[in-house]
Design a protein around this motif. Structure first.
Motif, PDB file in Angstrom:
ATOM      1  N   VAL A 150       0.834  -1.207   0.000  1.00 52.44           N
ATOM      2  CA  VAL A 150       0.000   0.000   0.000  1.00 52.44           C
ATOM      3  C   VAL A 150       0.865   1.252   0.000  1.00 52.44           C
ATOM      4  N   ALA A 151       1.968   1.219   0.749  1.00 46.90           N
ATOM      5  CA  ALA A 151       2.880   2.374   0.752  1.00 46.90           C
ATOM      6  C   ALA A 151       3.429   2.637  -0.642  1.00 46.90           C
ATOM      7  N   ASP A 152       3.764   1.572  -1.377  1.00 48.27           N
ATOM      8  CA  ASP A 152       4.255   1.736  -2.742  1.00 48.27           C
ATOM      9  C   ASP A 152       3.174   2.315  -3.650  1.00 48.27           C
ATOM     10  N   MET A 153       1.964   1.778  -3.548  1.00 50.26           N
ATOM     11  CA  MET A 153       0.862   2.272  -4.367  1.00 50.26           C
ATOM     12  C   MET A 153       0.589   3.742  -4.075  1.00 50.26           C
ATOM     13  N   GLN A 154       0.559   4.089  -2.788  1.00 50.51           N
ATOM     14  CA  GLN A 154       0.322   5.479  -2.401  1.00 50.51           C
ATOM     15  C   GLN A 154       1.402   6.410  -2.923  1.00 50.51           C
ATOM     16  N   SER A 155       2.651   5.977  -2.828  1.00 51.76           N
ATOM     17  CA  SER A 155       3.762   6.835  -3.240  1.00 51.76           C
ATOM     18  C   SER A 155       3.711   7.157  -4.723  1.00 51.76           C
ATOM     19  N   ARG A 156       3.113   6.253  -5.490  1.00 49.25           N
ATOM     20  CA  ARG A 156       3.004   6.465  -6.934  1.00 49.25           C
ATOM     21  C   ARG A 156       1.662   7.074  -7.328  1.00 49.25           C
ATOM     22  N   GLY A 157       0.768   7.241  -6.353  1.00 45.50           N
ATOM     23  CA  GLY A 157      -0.571   7.729  -6.652  1.00 45.50           C
ATOM     24  C   GLY A 157      -1.320   6.791  -7.571  1.00 45.50           C
ATOM     25  N   ALA A 158      -1.041   5.488  -7.414  1.00 47.68           N
ATOM     26  CA  ALA A 158      -1.596   4.491  -8.325  1.00 47.68           C
ATOM     27  C   ALA A 158      -2.618   3.611  -7.610  1.00 47.68           C
TER      28      ALA A 158
END
Length: 282
Positions: A150-158
């Protein structure tokens, strides 16, 4: 019609065997660009990578690039695969699996938590050690992999999708599954909590309550804990309403559907995937 996982990067814990491997193969068949599996055995991982590559050989147009890192295999179709060798019961290994996936493919689009423990224990005879084993593999590990994904998804706004493999036993279960039920019921609650928290991030998180399933691991469990005969699967299948136990390939198709855009806006759902109906009695 576009493949369900077209161009996606998918991380599957427990992906070297059983249901996890079936999910990884299904994702490859549905056009995933990259599939990462997590397991302890290098030998099983090598066999699994070959199976995933073969499953993806008919998936056209997934846009994957062949991966060249050590421990990685890539099918001629372009579906790239990677194995993370890790003992998820060890602190920090779940986080490493996520970090290695991101380092290798640049992102995570979808996560499946299929790894877990199913040892036996009642309320009265379960040791703290056994309880902790179940809580670690069935609750802490999914918590940490979800946190990283989720942190990765959030960081990319994806947007992204996650499916947690839970169990029908979370409704109560058998007396000899006390630590298993406790940990999986916790995972069901976590699934809903995380889905609510990240719905406006467009990260959809769902769970699948699977019933009795015919896997190699289940065969070991039946022989180890229940003294099952060699023909246990035939006998067990004959006693089921549909004449068979749940099949990994069928469950994998349901999981991939939930990972895909085809499942629409659905999030926070814990779906009973079984042939028996909770709360119904003869």
């Amino acid at each position: 019609m576009q493949a369900l996982m077209q161009g996606k990067i998918v991380l599957v814990t427990g992906g070297t065997q059983g249901l996890g491997l079936a999910v990884a193969e299904a994702a490859a068949r549905e056009g995933a660009a990259g599939v990462v599996i997590v397991g302890r055995s290098a030998a099983k991982a090598e066999i699994a990578l070959a199976a995933i590559a073969a499953a993806g050989s008919g998936a056209a147009g997934n846009g994957a690039e062949a991966a060249g890192a050590e421990g990685t295999g890539a099918a001629a179709s372009g579906v790239a695969t990677h194995a993370v060798l890790a003992d998820l019961s060890v602190e920090g290994e779940a986080e490493r699996a996520v970090a290695e996936t991101i380092a290798h493919f640049g992102r995570i689009d979808s996560l499946v938590n299929a790894a877990g423990a199913t040892s036996r224990g009642t309320l009265l005879d379960t040791s703290r050690e056994l309880l902790n084993d179940h809580l670690t593999l069935n609750l802490v590990v999914p918590f940490m992999t979800m946190q990283g994904a989720v942190a990765d998804m959030q960081s990319r706004g994806a947007p992204g999708t996650i499916v947690n493999v839970i169990t029908m036993s979370m409704h109560g279960g058998q007396p000899y599954l006390a630590p298993y039920v406790a940990s999986k019921a916790g995972l069901a609650g976590l699934t809903k909590n995380a889905a609510f928290a990240h719905r406006f991030d467009r990260i959809r998180i769902n769970g699948l309550n699977i019933g009795w399933t015919a896997t190699p691991g289940e065969a070991v469990t039946q022989h180890t804990f229940h003294g099952a005969a060699e023909n246990w699967l035939d006998e067990a299948s004959a006693a089921q309403p549909m004449g068979k136990l749940g099949q990994p390939e069928e469950i994998a198709d349901a999981i991939v559907f939930l990972l895909s855009e085809r499942s629409g806006v659905v999030t926070g759902s814990i779906i009973d995937w079984d042939q028996n109906v909770p709360g119904a009695y003869e």
